[in-house]
Write an enzyme that holds these catalytic residues in place. Sequence first.
Site, mmCIF file in Angstrom:
data_model
loop_
_atom_site.group_PDB
_atom_site.id
_atom_site.type_symbol
_atom_site.label_atom_id
_atom_site.label_comp_id
_atom_site.label_asym_id
_atom_site.label_seq_id
_atom_site.Cartn_x
_atom_site.Cartn_y
_atom_site.Cartn_z
ATOM 1 N N HIS A 202 -7.184 17.887 0.887
ATOM 2 C CA HIS A 202 -5.881 18.387 0.446
ATOM 3 C C HIS A 202 -5.521 19.668 1.194
ATOM 4 O O HIS A 202 -4.352 19.911 1.508
ATOM 5 C CB HIS A 202 -5.921 18.678 -1.054
ATOM 6 C CG HIS A 202 -5.867 17.450 -1.904
ATOM 7 N ND1 HIS A 202 -5.248 16.289 -1.494
ATOM 8 C CD2 HIS A 202 -6.333 17.203 -3.153
ATOM 9 C CE1 HIS A 202 -5.349 15.392 -2.453
ATOM 10 N NE2 HIS A 202 -5.990 15.916 -3.461
ATOM 11 N N ARG A 309 5.128 3.359 -0.524
ATOM 12 C CA ARG A 309 3.961 3.313 -1.405
ATOM 13 C C ARG A 309 4.415 3.535 -2.859
ATOM 14 O O ARG A 309 4.519 4.666 -3.315
ATOM 15 C CB ARG A 309 2.950 4.383 -0.995
ATOM 16 C CG ARG A 309 2.407 4.232 0.428
ATOM 17 C CD ARG A 309 1.379 5.318 0.714
ATOM 18 N NE ARG A 309 0.756 5.190 2.002
ATOM 19 C CZ ARG A 309 1.102 5.906 3.087
ATOM 20 N NH1 ARG A 309 2.100 6.786 2.999
ATOM 21 N NH2 ARG A 309 0.466 5.743 4.225
ATOM 22 N N ARG A 345 5.933 -1.876 -0.815
ATOM 23 C CA ARG A 345 4.591 -2.410 -1.107
ATOM 24 C C ARG A 345 4.368 -2.411 -2.612
ATOM 25 O O ARG A 345 4.607 -1.404 -3.274
ATOM 26 C CB ARG A 345 3.521 -1.567 -0.410
ATOM 27 C CG ARG A 345 2.112 -2.120 -0.590
ATOM 28 C CD ARG A 345 1.071 -1.265 0.107
ATOM 29 N NE ARG A 345 0.877 0.021 -0.558
ATOM 30 C CZ ARG A 345 0.051 0.974 -0.110
ATOM 31 N NH1 ARG A 345 -0.618 0.779 1.014
ATOM 32 N NH2 ARG A 345 -0.085 2.106 -0.759
ATOM 33 N N GLU A 444 -5.525 -5.867 5.665
ATOM 34 C CA GLU A 444 -6.345 -4.651 5.711
ATOM 35 C C GLU A 444 -7.805 -4.897 5.372
ATOM 36 O O GLU A 444 -8.597 -3.955 5.310
ATOM 37 C CB GLU A 444 -5.754 -3.574 4.799
ATOM 38 C CG GLU A 444 -5.346 -4.058 3.436
ATOM 39 C CD GLU A 444 -4.445 -3.077 2.691
ATOM 40 O OE1 GLU A 444 -4.435 -1.885 3.034
ATOM 41 O OE2 GLU A 444 -3.755 -3.521 1.760
ATOM 42 N N ASP A 468 -7.642 0.960 6.469
ATOM 43 C CA ASP A 468 -8.596 0.178 5.682
ATOM 44 C C ASP A 468 -9.228 -0.931 6.505
ATOM 45 O O ASP A 468 -10.410 -1.260 6.311
ATOM 46 C CB ASP A 468 -7.912 -0.412 4.448
ATOM 47 C CG ASP A 468 -7.794 0.608 3.321
ATOM 48 O OD1 ASP A 468 -8.568 1.583 3.335
ATOM 49 O OD2 ASP A 468 -6.937 0.433 2.439
ATOM 50 N N ARG A 478 -14.496 7.083 6.521
ATOM 51 C CA ARG A 478 -14.162 8.101 7.518
ATOM 52 C C ARG A 478 -14.164 9.500 6.936
ATOM 53 O O ARG A 478 -14.163 10.485 7.666
ATOM 54 C CB ARG A 478 -12.808 7.798 8.165
ATOM 55 C CG ARG A 478 -11.646 7.799 7.205
ATOM 56 C CD ARG A 478 -10.381 7.482 7.948
ATOM 57 N NE ARG A 478 -9.237 7.435 7.046
ATOM 58 C CZ ARG A 478 -8.001 7.703 7.417
ATOM 59 N NH1 ARG A 478 -7.744 8.041 8.647
ATOM 60 N NH2 ARG A 478 -7.018 7.626 6.554
ATOM 61 N N CYS A 515 1.092 -0.213 10.135
ATOM 62 C CA CYS A 515 1.529 0.942 9.342
ATOM 63 C C CYS A 515 0.390 1.926 9.074
ATOM 64 O O CYS A 515 0.534 2.837 8.265
ATOM 65 C CB CYS A 515 2.145 0.494 8.023
ATOM 66 S SG CYS A 515 1.015 -0.417 6.952
#
Length: 594
Positions: A202, A309, A345, A444, A468, A478, A515
């Site tokens: 963050h 999203r 989505r 994904e 993903d 990752r 994307c």
Amino acid sequence: MIPVAGTHAKHEIALKGIGVSPGIAVCDAQLLAPHTDRTVQRSISADEIPSEIARFEEALIATHDQIKHIQKQVGEVLGDEHASIFDAHILVVDDRTFIEDVIRSIKNEMVNVEPILRAVSNRYADMLSKVEDSYLSERAADIRDVTKRILANLAGESLDQMKQISKPCIVVAHDLSPSDTASINKAMVKAFITDLGSSTSHTAIMAKALEVPAVVGLHNITAVASSGDAVLIDGAKGLVFINPTEERLRAYEKRAEEQEQILLELDRLRDKPPETKDGYLVPITANIELLEELDAVGARGAKGIGLFRTEFLFLGAGSLPDEDAQAEAYIRAAESQYPSPVVIRTLDLGADKLPAGFEMPDELNPFLGDRAIRLCLSHPDLFKTQLRAILRASVHDNVKMMYPMVSCVQEVMDANTLLRQCMMELSQEGVAFNQDMQIGTMIEVPSAALIADIIAPHVSFFSIGTNDLIQYTMAVDRGNENVAHLYKPTHMAIIRLIDHIVKVSHKHGLWTCVCGQMAANPQLVPLLIGLGVDELSMSPSQAPLIKDVIRKLYYSAAVELAQKALVSSSAERVDQLCHDMIAQIAPEVLELSE
């Protein structure tokens, strides 16, 4: 302009970390002292328990108010997307299970709240940090950050060291919490560098949003640098120079001027088409999470939304949004972009991220659990509410919809069955919608990629979520520093999967979008175009850089690059091919992204 300082008596020290926010800055270091933990345990009597619990609850209220204040400030400056980072902090300080655990331990152990709070907090954080998942690791950091603030309030201390900085500096710290970063005064803090941190934290996200140059993951910068040392940082390359030489300063002064000019040139591409030099059009769309981002889409040169999203409509709400509330949001997005496309989505929720009022059992590894399309199919009422809302928005014919984390064709068929039920219901109710709305699926996970030919007859398009797809194909988190080096977008398995997906897509008359982060990486864009990807969707801020690459590229050269990549023996070889092409056609991109 970078000020060129006087001659330094100390030797220059060069360090390499993780560049998380680009930019060049030179200033004196200001070392932030770590917060001292002066937790002392003392026994209390039964008569003192109520007053000790009252102390704890007063500190909780103060902490809640402080976080809300920080969140409001961030929202005013950066928008709700970044303010929502502090939703997790609010959830911690309001978590009744956590609070009751502390109160119960005070009563049972008959000691003051500080050591109890520390022990309970550590237990919760340790459980989360042991799960090899970057999202859950961030939640552990949230718990520790909130606990630190509660303890400071119990002691009557202030944690806001950032607000006490009174002269321009580069902040040097062991680590910075999101609330630390949110308190940055850009007039005083020209950059920051830390021992800890990753590109997905963050703090990294906040630094980029604030446009404050930052390098993290330096391991020992607090031991190497001292307050008053001259520091130069290159946020794009992740480089830090302590007591830089005059020659270094002059070189970076020139580089800063060149970067400023490049950014001005990129801004002029906003209304230019993303078309290669030999006339091949590659649409650039945007990834968004919140409605507040809609204005940024066109402002940075993207046309439409390639990934909306929708789960963030749920996570930021106090209760599950109903059909009307969702329809209103989707219609607003469609109208703002018309006639450009808006790809919505469906919910990508799981045990790692759940909205208020929605209960699910804890899962050891929620990223491999009941999430996304799986969760939606197991909760048809929740799913149908969203499907109906999207259908209502589809009266604007630029709306498209896609399912996330599909792993088998049956999931697509079951989702389409529910969609048809919703269409029948709306027709019977006399509600307008687009019966020909395009339906797609995210690719994904490897299983979906390998059976793309079986899925293709049931959809209109594919959207490759490379983040993903790489993670699941390579079995690499990752966000885990121990294995992050194995996360390779140019691994032959990934390139061959993308090539296979695109070929299947085109054979069945579908189109394919990427994307994930690969679409936002300018060095990988020629490779994706050469593999036949039809559209690229990314954060709006990356659109100018990607458009610049496309407009300086020959499609024929991209196809040749892709063919070489498909027969290469290593990811390193592919990386070199991609780097060489960008160095040849758009070297200014390397200046901003390396």
